[in-house]
Write an enzyme that holds these catalytic residues in place. Structure first.
Site, mmCIF file in Angstrom:
data_model
loop_
_atom_site.group_PDB
_atom_site.id
_atom_site.type_symbol
_atom_site.label_atom_id
_atom_site.label_comp_id
_atom_site.label_asym_id
_atom_site.label_seq_id
_atom_site.Cartn_x
_atom_site.Cartn_y
_atom_site.Cartn_z
ATOM 1 N N HIS A 118 0.850 -1.189 0.000
ATOM 2 C CA HIS A 118 0.000 0.000 0.000
ATOM 3 C C HIS A 118 0.890 1.245 0.000
ATOM 4 O O HIS A 118 1.450 1.621 1.038
ATOM 5 C CB HIS A 118 -0.912 0.014 1.233
ATOM 6 N N HIS A 133 -0.835 -6.696 -5.241
ATOM 7 C CA HIS A 133 -0.904 -7.946 -4.475
ATOM 8 C C HIS A 133 -0.265 -9.045 -5.308
ATOM 9 O O HIS A 133 -0.390 -9.062 -6.534
ATOM 10 C CB HIS A 133 -2.359 -8.308 -4.185
ATOM 11 N N ASN A 178 0.862 -13.487 -4.888
ATOM 12 C CA ASN A 178 0.805 -14.678 -4.054
ATOM 13 C C ASN A 178 1.327 -15.851 -4.863
ATOM 14 O O ASN A 178 0.986 -16.016 -6.035
ATOM 15 C CB ASN A 178 -0.645 -14.925 -3.606
ATOM 16 N N ARG A 236 2.014 -20.075 -4.165
ATOM 17 C CA ARG A 236 1.745 -21.061 -3.128
ATOM 18 C C ARG A 236 1.765 -22.486 -3.686
ATOM 19 O O ARG A 236 1.610 -22.707 -4.880
ATOM 20 C CB ARG A 236 0.391 -20.778 -2.475
ATOM 21 N N GLY A 243 -6.143 -21.735 11.305
ATOM 22 C CA GLY A 243 -5.514 -21.336 12.556
ATOM 23 C C GLY A 243 -4.198 -20.622 12.361
ATOM 24 O O GLY A 243 -3.315 -20.693 13.227
ATOM 25 N N GLY A 244 -4.044 -19.928 11.250
ATOM 26 C CA GLY A 244 -2.822 -19.165 11.013
ATOM 27 C C GLY A 244 -2.736 -17.944 11.916
ATOM 28 O O GLY A 244 -3.651 -17.627 12.683
ATOM 29 N N ARG A 245 -1.631 -17.232 11.805
ATOM 30 C CA ARG A 245 -1.404 -16.049 12.635
ATOM 31 C C ARG A 245 -2.236 -14.882 12.105
ATOM 32 O O ARG A 245 -2.030 -14.417 10.987
ATOM 33 C CB ARG A 245 0.080 -15.686 12.626
#
Length: 307
Positions: A100, A110, A112, A114, A262-264
């Site tokens: 940003h 953005h 990504n 993976r 359950g990631g951060r």
């Protein structure tokens, strides 16, 4: 270590090196602030490293996150299109970034990249790659958009004549706010569930796209980072950032996966802009650059049609 484990390790090493390369390049172009490094562990297995730059000379907030997590059961967001994999153990690794900028004339972006792999007793691993990059400008500069898409097309060239068109279309369709009837930005590339070419070829394509992110984005930043702006431009930037928040919290599968697995939370939500505004029933002034952006740029189109 078997051959497939060695392949997973290669992906992991590439993603870590890509994060480092991008962080180094962004610190160079910002010139003021450095990235904060936060290492974290996930209670159910795995962890990662979040790198965040705040209040730089170019970037108001920039986040570049790496994660490698594993667990006993895939979360629902990962089995929407593959219900037969529900209940399997999994590994998921990736690099995700959202930048940003301060200057409204510099686009948000953005990216990504993976890799997913599922595991089950006496069953072959099921794996796939995904990723891409997209651009969200606040003010319309056609040369920027053409450069962005030319660089995206270059990443796809050796993989087939139709690959750019295919994944450009996927990007337009994925980053679309249905409730606003507009695209989030001017698109780029988006691919998911990629495994039909075999592991080596799919990994090569993921690297090709990942390695083109900086050549696609940095020249645009350099062209506009010192562009004069005032209150009007800043207010419009904050207003358009609201669309970014809406997409990420309503539609984005990566955000859903991170939260469901359950990631951060701090790392998952670092994609959100630090400042944003909404305004009821706002309309741009006729004939203004703001109207041009919303009327001409925020719809799917073939930017390279004349080439």
């Amino acid at each position: 270590m078997n051959d497939f484990d060695a392949s997973i390790r290669q992906v992991d090493e590439y993603l870590k090196s890509l994060q480092q390369q991008i962080v180094h390049a962004l610190e160079g172009i910002d010139g003021k602030e450095k990235f904060r490094h936060d290492e974290w562990q996930r209670a159910a297995g795995g962890g990662g490293q979040s790198r965040v730059l705040v209040d730089g000379s170019v970037f108001e907030q920039a986040g570049v996150s790496y994660s490698h997590v594993h667990g006993e059961e895939l979360p629902p967001s990962a089995t929407t299109t593959r219900p037969e994999l529900a209940g399997r153990g999994f590994q998921a690794m990736g690099v995700s970034l959202v930048l940003h900028p301060k200057n409204p004339y510099v686009p948000t972006t953005h990216a990504n990249f993976r890799f997913f792999c599922t595991e089950a007793d006496k069953a072959e691993p099921v794996w796939w790659f995904g990723g891409g990059f997209d651009l969200t400008p606040y003010y319309p500069f056609r040369d920027d958009v053409l450069h962005w898409h030319r660089t995206a097309r270059q990443a796809c060239t050796k993989f087939g004549d139709d690959i750019y068109d295919k994944y450009k279309k996927c990007c337009d369709e994925y980053f679309f706010l249905k409730h606003r009837n507009e695209t989030r930005g001017v698109g780029g590339l988006f691919f998911d569930d990629l495994n039909e070419w075999g592991f080596e070829r799919c990994f090569e394509f993921t690297r090709a796209v990942g390695d083109q992110f900086l050549p696609a984005y940095l020249p645009i930043v350099d062209a506009h980072k010192n562009h004069p702006y005032g209150k009007r431009q800043r207010e419009f930037q904050l207003y358009r950032r609201g669309r970014y928040v809406e997409f990420n919290l309503i539609y984005d599968r990566g955000t859903l996966f991170g939260l469901q697995s359950g990631g951060r939370t701090e790392s998952i939500l670092m994609s959100l802009p630090p400042r944003v505004r909404w305004e009821y029933a706002w309309q741009p002034e006729p004939g203004s650059p703001e109207e041009k952006l919303t009327a001409e740029y925020l719809r799917p189109q073939n930017w390279l049609e004349q080439e």
